[in-house]
Write an enzyme that holds these catalytic residues in place. Structure first.
Site, mmCIF file in Angstrom:
data_model
loop_
_atom_site.group_PDB
_atom_site.id
_atom_site.type_symbol
_atom_site.label_atom_id
_atom_site.label_comp_id
_atom_site.label_asym_id
_atom_site.label_seq_id
_atom_site.Cartn_x
_atom_site.Cartn_y
_atom_site.Cartn_z
ATOM 1 N N CYS A 52 0.823 -1.217 0.000
ATOM 2 C CA CYS A 52 0.000 0.000 0.000
ATOM 3 C C CYS A 52 0.863 1.276 0.000
ATOM 4 C CB CYS A 52 -0.986 -0.015 1.171
ATOM 5 S SG CYS A 52 -2.327 1.184 0.959
ATOM 6 N N HIS A 97 -4.018 -4.884 0.695
ATOM 7 C CA HIS A 97 -3.516 -5.391 1.980
ATOM 8 C C HIS A 97 -3.683 -6.913 2.068
ATOM 9 C CE1 HIS A 97 -2.797 -1.562 4.116
ATOM 10 N NE2 HIS A 97 -3.730 -1.099 3.309
ATOM 11 N N GLU A 108 -2.650 -8.798 4.384
ATOM 12 C CA GLU A 108 -2.691 -9.233 5.778
ATOM 13 C C GLU A 108 -4.097 -9.309 6.353
ATOM 14 O OE1 GLU A 108 -1.884 -4.719 5.973
ATOM 15 O OE2 GLU A 108 -1.523 -6.406 4.620
#
Length: 509
Positions: free
Chosen positions: A79, A167, A169
């Site tokens: 990002c 993202h 994660e």
């Protein structure tokens, strides 16, 4: 620890989540602020740049020196990191025409790339940015796009540098874990050897070398962290570990006796101290939450110091500090404005003159539990809900009296026992009751009552950073409410807290 992955934090709310996902791959990683890059990078096998609330176009944007990283170590920029590489290395970043936030799907994936191995077109990813990469940096090759974001992923020719606009994660990125594994295992070739067994073996050896034949004193709380720390230390130094369990009078009902009984079967050298009267005296007339915490912290240190002085030649103080506490203290923007005054022994005074040992300081809460299981600790003890350091004092709004403690202990016991008997306890991350500083009109039999109101709280979470209220069955809440009002003298109304964190917190004070 060897084979580290270095995560550089630019202030993203998701940075700890990156670390958790990496650890789930049995790979050890550490988080450092972007402006405190370790001088020695020789033990690191890969680097990840986190997201950030900043725009790369802002004057105060984080600007790290990557000269010792780029082209020398495998690098994954997430990002903000991806935008940083584009903005400062020959590409262009501009405001998005629409804010790119939420779910998106991959509409293009370059074939034959290890980075996207096992990830198909239309895979869901999570976007969270207000800028977009208009053109790629020098020598970059586009690897993926979504319908709205052309440059969703790219790599730099001639180096192991990869960048993604989304993202991986977060839970909503369906193949995020696969992507991280592709980068760390296929590309960076980081060994997957960070397991609970390996941690125990390495930590026991480290403790033996560090502490030697010195005596160590540890303040047990009955919680997961201090218990696992105690068992680890006991495995390393045996009888030289002295554990002190202080009853501040603000524990759960019968907890002092129950916890001491549990420890008796674990071979630990535990000394229980009932200092209820001392704590209650210090809390008399104190209503303000932070003053309660400070009073409890001060008395705990005094009691702990008195008991520690009874042991000759103690050199070390052991604490159950875990990794989120460590990260908090060196965060990008400095420690939080108000750090609650009860972390471990917090504010250790100079007169104690003890060196600190923190065997769990690199572990997240769920990892502490897995290490505890490896050490053979009773699953019931490992599954205990977190409990605040100041105990019930911050669940009694207003001043503290023995009668209020008695009421809340009885209410809490009904609630927690009920969760267990209904098979709900392990589905809840943390639960408890709060005694409110208001009285409520009620009717019991033919009499009018004017008694206390209690709020029940149950949340689900992974680490307490965010939490959602648990949708407990109505039948359960009805039964528990009736039981509390019928059994606990002084209470005539029960409410259930349905606030999430944020904007609320888990505890009320």
């Amino acid at each position: 620890m060897q084979h580290n992955v270095l995560i550089l934090d630019f202030g993203s709310q998701y940075t700890q989540l990156i670390a958790r996902r990496v650890r789930e791959l049995n790979i050890f990683c550490e988080i450092f602020p972007y402006n405190r890059i370790p001088a020695d990078l020789s033990s690191y096998k890969a680097v990840i740049l986190s997201g950030s609330p900043f725009s790369v176009r802002a004057e105060n944007a984080p600007h790290p020196d990557l000269s010792q990283i780029r082209g020398k170590l495998p690098l994954l920029a997430v990002c903000y990191g991806a935008q940083y590489l584009a903005h400062f290395f020959g590409g262009e970043v501009a405001p998005s025409t629409i804010r790119e936030y939420g779910r998106a799907r991959l509409s293009y994936v370059k074939e034959g790339e290890n980075f996207f191995a096992g990830i198909q077109l239309d895979s869901q990813v999570w976007m969270s940015h207000s800028d977009t990469i208009k053109s790629l940096p020098q020598n970059a090759v586009r690897l993926a796009s979504t319908h709205d974001v052309e440059n969703a992923a790219y790599r730099i020719e001639g180096e192991q540098t990869y960048a993604i606009q989304f993202h991986p994660e977060v839970y909503h990125s369906t193949d995020g874990k696969q992507l991280l594994e592709n980068f760390l295992v296929r590309i960076a070739e980081v060994p997957q050897n960070f397991t609970p067994n390996a941690f125990v073996e390495e930590m026991v050896a480290e403790l033996k070398e560090k502490v030697g034949d010195d005596k160590v004193v540890l303040g047990l709380s009955g919680g997961v962290d201090s218990t696992v720390a105690a068992v680890l230390l006991h495995q390393a130094i045996g009888k030289n570990l002295y554990c002190i369990f202080v009853n501040n009078g603000l524990l759960r009902k019968n907890e002092f006796e129950n916890v001491l009984h549990q420890y008796k079967d674990m071979g630990l050298n535990v000394h229980g101290v009932d200092a209820t009267e001392r704590f209650m005296t210090a809390l008399q007339g104190v209503s303000e939450p932070e003053l309660k915490r400070k009073a409890i912290g001060r008395v705990f240190i005094e009691v702990f110091d008195d008991e520690a002085h009874r042991i000759e030649d103690v050199k070390w103080l052991a604490q159950g500090t875990i990794y989120p506490d460590v990260i908090e203290s060196v965060s990008v923007n400095g420690p939080s404005a108000t750090i609650k005054s009860h972390h471990n022994v917090g504010g250790l005074p100079d007169f104690m003159k003890l060196k600190i040992v923190e065997p769990l300081r690199m572990l997240f809460k769920d990892e502490v539990r897995r290490v505890g299981a490896t050490l053979g600790i009773d699953p019931e003890l490992l599954g205990r809900h977190p409990f605040p350091g100041p105990g019930l004092s911050i669940r009694i709004l207003g001043d503290i009296t023995l009668e209020k403690v008695r009421i809340l202990q009885d209410v809490d016991a009904v609630f927690i026992d009920g969760l267990k008997s209904w098979g709900l306890y392990d589905k809840v991350w943390q639960a408890g009751a709060i005694l409110l500083p208001v009285n409520s009109v009620g009717v019991m039999g033919d009499e009018r009552t004017y008694e206390k109101v209690v709020a029940l709280r149950a949340v689900e979470s992974t680490d307490g950073m965010t939490a959602d209220w648990v949708h407990l069955p109505y039948d359960f809440l009805m039964k528990i409410s009736n039981e509390i009002i019928n059994k606990v003298h002084g209470v005539n109304r029960v409410v259930y807290d349905i606030s999430s964190k944020p904007p609320a917190t888990i505890e009320w004070e």
